[in-house]
Structures are given as structure tokens and as C-alpha cells.
Write a protein that holds these residues in place. Sequence first.
Motif, PDB file in Angstrom:
ATOM      1  N   LYS A  92    -102.179 107.179 -18.491  1.00  0.00           N
ATOM      2  CA  LYS A  92    -101.116 106.525 -17.725  1.00  0.00           C
ATOM      3  C   LYS A  92     -99.719 106.887 -18.246  1.00  0.00           C
ATOM      4  O   LYS A  92     -99.483 106.951 -19.460  1.00  0.00           O
ATOM      5  N   GLY A 127    -101.302 111.241  -8.904  1.00  0.00           N
ATOM      6  CA  GLY A 127    -101.120 109.896  -8.352  1.00  0.00           C
ATOM      7  C   GLY A 127    -101.748 108.793  -9.175  1.00  0.00           C
ATOM      8  O   GLY A 127    -101.182 107.707  -9.320  1.00  0.00           O
ATOM      9  N   GLY A 128    -102.944 109.037  -9.727  1.00  0.00           N
ATOM     10  CA  GLY A 128    -103.609 108.018 -10.521  1.00  0.00           C
ATOM     11  C   GLY A 128    -102.869 107.709 -11.805  1.00  0.00           C
ATOM     12  O   GLY A 128    -102.777 106.551 -12.228  1.00  0.00           O
ATOM     13  N   GLN A 131     -99.704 105.619 -10.927  1.00  0.00           N
ATOM     14  CA  GLN A 131     -99.910 104.424 -10.107  1.00  0.00           C
ATOM     15  C   GLN A 131     -99.351 103.190 -10.814  1.00  0.00           C
ATOM     16  O   GLN A 131     -99.681 102.920 -11.972  1.00  0.00           O
ATOM     17  N   SER A 170     -98.228 107.358   0.674  1.00  0.00           N
ATOM     18  CA  SER A 170     -98.625 106.034   0.196  1.00  0.00           C
ATOM     19  C   SER A 170    -100.118 105.750   0.272  1.00  0.00           C
ATOM     20  O   SER A 170    -100.575 104.726  -0.234  1.00  0.00           O
ATOM     21  N   ALA A 173    -100.831 107.280  -3.538  1.00  0.00           N
ATOM     22  CA  ALA A 173    -100.134 106.708  -4.695  1.00  0.00           C
ATOM     23  C   ALA A 173     -99.201 105.613  -4.189  1.00  0.00           C
ATOM     24  O   ALA A 173     -98.872 105.563  -3.002  1.00  0.00           O
ATOM     25  N   ASN A 174     -98.743 104.759  -5.094  1.00  0.00           N
ATOM     26  CA  ASN A 174     -97.818 103.700  -4.673  1.00  0.00           C
ATOM     27  C   ASN A 174     -96.441 103.871  -5.311  1.00  0.00           C
ATOM     28  O   ASN A 174     -95.660 102.934  -5.373  1.00  0.00           O
TER      29      ASN A 174
END
Length: 287
Positions: A92, A127-128, A131, A170, A173-174
Motif C-alpha cells: 500500500k 489501483g489496488g 486504493q 472508478s 480504483a477510487n
Amino acid sequence: MKNILLLLLMSMAATASTAQEKTKIPDIGIVQDYENDSLLNAQGYRYLVESTQKIFSPAAVPEQEYRQHLEVLKRLRTPLLGSNLFIPGKLKVVGPQADEKAVLSYVSTVFQRAHAAGSRFIIWGSGGSRQVPAGFDRSTAKAQFVAMAKKVAALAKEYDITLALENLNSTEANFINTVAEALEVVKAVEHENFRLCLDIYHMLKEDESPSIIGQAKGYLVYCEVAEEEGRTAPGVHGEDFRPYFSALKSIGYQGPIVIECRWNNITAQGAEAQQYLRKQIDEAYRK
């Protein structure tokens, strides 16, 4: 007579200068397995983009396996331009589990390996990894990402790698879903090795206007494309990308335009997709 000759020389110089300033028409690359190198070269693709997780990642590729990849990558007929799928989802870069030390250790090895392979770009989608967890403050997440990106970019510079931050729609990913948002982050990081990737497929998914491209001059280094419906190859549904290509021309973009799509059959579709895209690029750039 001397005045006429002088005017003629000035006119010729002006014409030559205009010709030199004419924007180069972008070459077409493709995100694909390097095992398809000969096929891709025959289909007219000028560059290849592979998966970081497949060829460079220290988390997934032991050193001996990387060396085997490296020997093949150096002999490709379709030259390796870069790699995508940069940081694995479990590592992350934002949120309470963001681990700067682990991220920097990971990317340092990726950069070493990519440099040895002659790779120029690494596309930062991931994206992960980026996030934002539910309930986590988004402004804090943005500050985390910018701070991390500055340190990652400094490492990239050591290995002559350019990072290209990708807009992700979207559904994937956010965080950083549009070119406008990606550009804002790139400007905040303010590093020559941290630039912008413009993905037209994600723009289509977010209904983002080509007009935003006008703000990307000086930051945009890489562009990807696929049709909106089903993320299909160019030409399957007849998507018109020319408004986006015209906007790219307006800012003098000369970098690669790379197909990243879902293929039904690359052997059957690859050449047709390249030709379809080539026609639209040429039409936009030769206006």
C-alpha cells in the motif's frame, strides 16, 4: 535584385523552420506478452510494454528467472518501451497500512532491473496499491501519495526511468480517476521523472472531455488507448478517437500511443487494430 534574393532566402528559411517545427506523428505500441514479439513486429507495432509483475518484480520474479527474461528482452524485434502493473496491490502507498520502507525497497529493485533491460517508462496505475480505505481521509491519502511519489521519483531518476501516472476509472480504483486528478498530483510532485500517462479508455469510462489534454503540455509522456465498450481493440466497435488525437496534436505530443485492450485473438486482430488506429492518428495529425 539583391532585395529579391534576400526575400527569397528569408522565405526558404521560414519554410524550413516551419517544417522542423511540425509535430512528429506518434508511433504505435502495444501492451502484450513479449513471447509474441515476432507477430507484433510483423503487425507493425513499434514498441512493446510488458508487465512489471511478470518480468521485473522482486516479489514475483526470482533473480535467475529475471536473468532469463533479460536475455530475451534484449533481443526483441519489437523493442521494450516500458512496463505496467507497477506496484502489487498488497503493497500500500496510501492508508493506515502504507509502508514507505517496503515500497522504496521494492521499487529500487524494479528500477535496477528495468534499467538493465533498456526500459524507458514504468506506468503507475496500480489501483489496488493506491486504493483509499473506506473511512480514510482522502486529503490525507493524497498527501501520502504525493510524498511517496516524490521519493519514488528520486529513485527512478537514478536509473533513468520515467514514471507515468495513469488515470484509472472508478470501477478499477477510487483515487486518481481522471486525467485532471492525475495532472494535479503530477504537478504537486513536481519531479522530472514523474510525469503523466493519459489513458483514453479510462477517459471514455469517466466521460472526461478531450479538452483537458490542453492542460497536459509539458507533463504528458505516454498515452494508452482501447475502446470503451468491453475495452476492446481499436476498430471492433468503431470508436472514434480522433478528438483525443487532435487534442494531443494541439499540445505537440510526439510520444507513443499504446494499445492496452482485451483481445479475442491477437493473431487475427492485431494487424487490423494497428491499421485502424494508424488511420485515425494520421488523420488527426495531418490536418
